[in-house]
Scaffold this active site. Structure first.
Site, PDB file in Angstrom:
ATOM      1  N   GLY A  72      -8.388   3.085   9.906  1.00 22.55           N
ATOM      2  CA  GLY A  72      -9.794   2.709   9.871  1.00 22.55           C
ATOM      3  C   GLY A  72     -10.677   3.931   9.679  1.00 22.55           C
ATOM      4  O   GLY A  72     -10.244   5.059   9.929  1.00 22.55           O
ATOM      5  N   CYS A 131      -2.254   5.625  11.761  1.00 30.04           N
ATOM      6  CA  CYS A 131      -3.470   6.440  11.663  1.00 30.04           C
ATOM      7  C   CYS A 131      -4.442   6.090  12.811  1.00 30.04           C
ATOM      8  O   CYS A 131      -4.201   6.440  13.953  1.00 30.04           O
ATOM      9  CB  CYS A 131      -4.120   6.268  10.293  1.00 30.04           C
ATOM     10  SG  CYS A 131      -5.306   7.579   9.887  1.00 30.04           S
ATOM     11  N   TYR A 132      -5.529   5.380  12.542  1.00 29.49           N
ATOM     12  CA  TYR A 132      -6.449   4.963  13.598  1.00 29.49           C
ATOM     13  C   TYR A 132      -5.689   4.181  14.677  1.00 29.49           C
ATOM     14  O   TYR A 132      -5.969   4.304  15.865  1.00 29.49           O
ATOM     15  CB  TYR A 132      -7.566   4.102  13.005  1.00 29.49           C
ATOM     16  CG  TYR A 132      -8.629   3.666  13.993  1.00 29.49           C
ATOM     17  CD1 TYR A 132      -9.789   4.424  14.164  1.00 29.49           C
ATOM     18  CD2 TYR A 132      -8.489   2.491  14.737  1.00 29.49           C
ATOM     19  CE1 TYR A 132     -10.773   4.021  15.065  1.00 29.49           C
ATOM     20  CE2 TYR A 132      -9.462   2.089  15.635  1.00 29.49           C
ATOM     21  CZ  TYR A 132     -10.601   2.863  15.803  1.00 29.49           C
ATOM     22  OH  TYR A 132     -11.572   2.462  16.691  1.00 29.49           O
ATOM     23  N   HIS A 170       0.476   7.410   6.558  1.00 32.97           N
ATOM     24  CA  HIS A 170       0.491   6.044   6.045  1.00 32.97           C
ATOM     25  C   HIS A 170       1.823   5.727   5.361  1.00 32.97           C
ATOM     26  O   HIS A 170       2.052   6.142   4.222  1.00 32.97           O
ATOM     27  CB  HIS A 170      -0.661   5.835   5.051  1.00 32.97           C
ATOM     28  CG  HIS A 170      -2.007   5.827   5.695  1.00 32.97           C
ATOM     29  ND1 HIS A 170      -2.614   4.665   6.128  1.00 32.97           N
ATOM     30  CD2 HIS A 170      -2.867   6.840   5.999  1.00 32.97           C
ATOM     31  CE1 HIS A 170      -3.784   4.953   6.666  1.00 32.97           C
ATOM     32  NE2 HIS A 170      -3.962   6.268   6.603  1.00 32.97           N
ATOM     33  N   GLU A 212       2.746   2.930   4.189  1.00 36.10           N
ATOM     34  CA  GLU A 212       2.594   1.850   3.221  1.00 36.10           C
ATOM     35  C   GLU A 212       2.273   2.329   1.812  1.00 36.10           C
ATOM     36  O   GLU A 212       2.424   1.566   0.848  1.00 36.10           O
ATOM     37  CB  GLU A 212       1.508   0.866   3.689  1.00 36.10           C
ATOM     38  CG  GLU A 212       0.080   1.391   3.679  1.00 36.10           C
ATOM     39  CD  GLU A 212      -0.313   2.131   4.943  1.00 36.10           C
ATOM     40  OE1 GLU A 212      -1.520   2.279   5.202  1.00 36.10           O
ATOM     41  OE2 GLU A 212       0.596   2.576   5.689  1.00 36.10           O
ATOM     42  N   ASP A 247      -1.735 -19.283 -11.724  1.00 39.44           N
ATOM     43  CA  ASP A 247      -1.775 -19.863 -10.382  1.00 39.44           C
ATOM     44  C   ASP A 247      -1.842 -21.395 -10.422  1.00 39.44           C
ATOM     45  O   ASP A 247      -1.058 -22.077  -9.766  1.00 39.44           O
ATOM     46  CB  ASP A 247      -2.974 -19.313  -9.608  1.00 39.44           C
ATOM     47  CG  ASP A 247      -3.026 -17.799  -9.642  1.00 39.44           C
ATOM     48  OD1 ASP A 247      -1.944 -17.181  -9.655  1.00 39.44           O
ATOM     49  OD2 ASP A 247      -4.129 -17.246  -9.683  1.00 39.44           O
ATOM     50  N   LYS A 275      -0.369 -12.264  -6.021  1.00 42.86           N
ATOM     51  CA  LYS A 275      -0.150 -12.708  -7.393  1.00 42.86           C
ATOM     52  C   LYS A 275       1.316 -12.632  -7.812  1.00 42.86           C
ATOM     53  O   LYS A 275       1.853 -13.563  -8.404  1.00 42.86           O
ATOM     54  CB  LYS A 275      -0.996 -11.857  -8.354  1.00 42.86           C
ATOM     55  CG  LYS A 275      -1.011 -12.350  -9.790  1.00 42.86           C
ATOM     56  CD  LYS A 275      -1.922 -13.539  -9.922  1.00 42.86           C
ATOM     57  CE  LYS A 275      -2.072 -14.010 -11.341  1.00 42.86           C
ATOM     58  NZ  LYS A 275      -3.078 -15.075 -11.467  1.00 42.86           N
TER      59      LYS A 275
END
Length: 512
Positions: free
Chosen positions: A56, A83-84, A169, A171, A227, A368
């Protein structure tokens, strides 16, 4: 949809929160994002296998900084702070967080000092940092497990309580062993099973649709995009002849789009399709409207209105199926407390308050590429599955300023040339989304011996994984020269072509 296991992600405003969810799903575990103030009672009710606290932009010691209930750490559910999130865990357990002398942003060399369950089989490697504060005192009962030059307390763990923290991070792609770290959390610590697959989704969705719809009729909004098309095929397997597919030509489609859509589905799939030409209705209501949010609201309301009118011809029709995706929901509903809405997606914010049809959004929880995987599983052709995303409001958000049939036709011609050139140069599949935008700007030009004062068209092409973040595509100069020349020579009303080199963030993919 019911999920037997899930990872709950509490969002503290990080630009990477959606990436956390995406990476977890890539490991075939379902993940779900909620705001940091998601009630503790709801967390207990959800029964997640694990909880992740995101990064954050604020400092944990700031007044009014986002927080969580300390009860989260007493539930016996594994917790990972990023992190945060790490700093928040430290603060709750008596550690100390202070401003760093130098804000650390970018690549850093991680050195493992103790291999806990989270860092099992993880080697010293490159990680991605993005923080202005750092941990200066380790909480009691926690062990330091890694360090970098600027973050001597870079990760920690309390194995007994199954609470873990990372200053970096895992990710993002720049963290070389980020997937291994997240997999350790999912499988070794939380005990998850990799069961979030397209086959399992199809089987469960068909079962739930049969139970929910029963013998009633359902109307599918078949736009012709990936979609809605995948949704139509999926629902046809669940309710067969009780599915009514309605394609509305809003007048905001690409060149020959409606004709091609009807032709493809009539020839290749046994679907009940109704074609409605509502172009005049949409264009008359959009006349003189400049504001993009108003455009989206008008289109969303008109869209549902047209469907309700058609539904009256089918007394048993009770449901409306739309292909809303998870990023549409994330961008339309704030998950960051008081954060501003980026845009209103016409399938979400554009709905009127009162509907005569009950809404079903089978892909509301999907990204997606997950929908594309389901389409492949259902047998849709690859050339169709790989089609670029097209916005619900259509060309209304690509004709900036006033919408008229003349301006739409100009854009349609330019866009068709652009897309054809991408196929011709064999680069269409390398791009997440490409399209042309007609600007409310006219410039001076010279054609032959005549002075022109005509429109500017902007070309947009981005690479992305899920549309949440995107980077502009690096075209070869020969391509840009070719497509620019063809558009200016062939499309009356355009005398200038520009290329958009903005990334997301800070820009969005669509211009409106």
């Amino acid at each position: 949809m019911y999920h037997s296991q899930k990872i709950l992600i509490l969002d503290f405003g990080s630009q990477y929160t959606q990436l956390i969810a995406r990476r977890i799903r890539e490991s075939q575990v379902y993940s779900e994002i909620h705001s940091h103030n998601f009630p503790i009672e709801k967390i207990i009710e959800e029964k997640p296998k694990g909880i992740i606290l995101s990064g954050g932009p604020m400092s944990v010691y700031d007044d009014g900084s986002p927080n969580v209930s300390k009860q989260i750490f007493e539930l016996g559910i594994p917790v990972l702070g990023i992190c945060y999130g790490l700093q928040l865990i430290a603060q709750h357990h008596g550690g100390k967080v202070e401003p760093a002398a130098d804000r650390e942003y970018g690549k850093a060399n991680l050195q493992i000092t103790q291999r806990d369950s989270l860092l099992k089989s993880v080697d010293d490697s490159i990680v991605w940092m993005s923080h202005g504060d750092y941990l200066t005192k380790i909480p009691e009962g926690f062990d330091v497990t890694s360090k970098t030059v600027n973050s001597p307390l870079c990760s920690f763990s309390n194995e007994r309580k199954k609470i873990y923290g990372l200053q970096f991070h895992p990710e993002v792609a720049h963290t070389k062993q980020g997937k291994k770290i997240l997999d350790n959390f999912l499988f070794n610590i939380c005990g998850c099973k990799p069961d979030w697959t397209s086959s399992n989704f199809i089987a469960q969705e068909i079962k739930e649709v049969k139970e929910k719809v029963g013998n009633k009729k359902a109307i599918c909004a078949l736009s012709g995009g990936v979609d809605s098309s995948v949704a139509a095929i999926l629902f046809s397997k669940a309710i067969n002849d009780n599915l009514i597919c309605i394609h509305v030509d809003t007048g905001l489609m690409r060149k020959n789009e409606s004709v091609n859509i009807i032709s493809m589905f009539e020839q290749n799939y046994n679907l009940h399709i109704i074609h409605i030409d509502a172009a005049d209705i949409f264009l008359s209501r959009l006349m003189g409207v400049i504001d993009p949010e108003k455009k989206r609201k008008i289109i969303g309301n008109t869209f549902i209105e047209v469907f309700e009118k058609e539904a009256k011809k089918f007394p048993d029709a009770e449901f409306l199926i739309q292909g809303t995706l998870y990023p549409d929901v994330i961008e339309s509903v704030s998950v960051k407390g008081a954060s501003a809405t980026i845009k209103t997606h016409h399938n979400v914010g554009g709905l009127p308050e009162k509907m005569n049809l009950k809404l079903i959004e089978p892909f509301r929880e999907l990204f997606k590429d997950e929908v594309r995987a389901i389409g492949r599983e259902l047998g849709l052709p690859e050339i169709f599955i790989k089609r670029h995303p097209f916005p619900g409001p259509g060309l209304a958000v690509r004709v900036l300023g006033e919408i008229t049939k003349e301006r739409l036709d100009i854009l349609r011609e330019a866009d068709e040339i652009y897309i054809n050139e991408l196929h011709q140069f064999k680069i269409y599949d390398k791009i997440w989304q490409a399209f042309a935008v007609l600007l409310p700007v006219q410039t001076v030009g010279v054609m032959g011996d005549s002075r022109t004062y005509e429109n500017v068209v902007a070309l947009r092409a981005v690479t992305s994984t899920d549309g949440m973040t995107a980077d502009w595509f690096r075209f070869d100069h020969d391509f840009l020269e070719s497509v620019s020349n063809k558009i200016i020579r062939s499309v009356r009303g355009i005398n200038r072509v520009v290329y958009d080199i903005s990334s997301k963030p800070p820009s969005t993919i669509e211009w409106e």
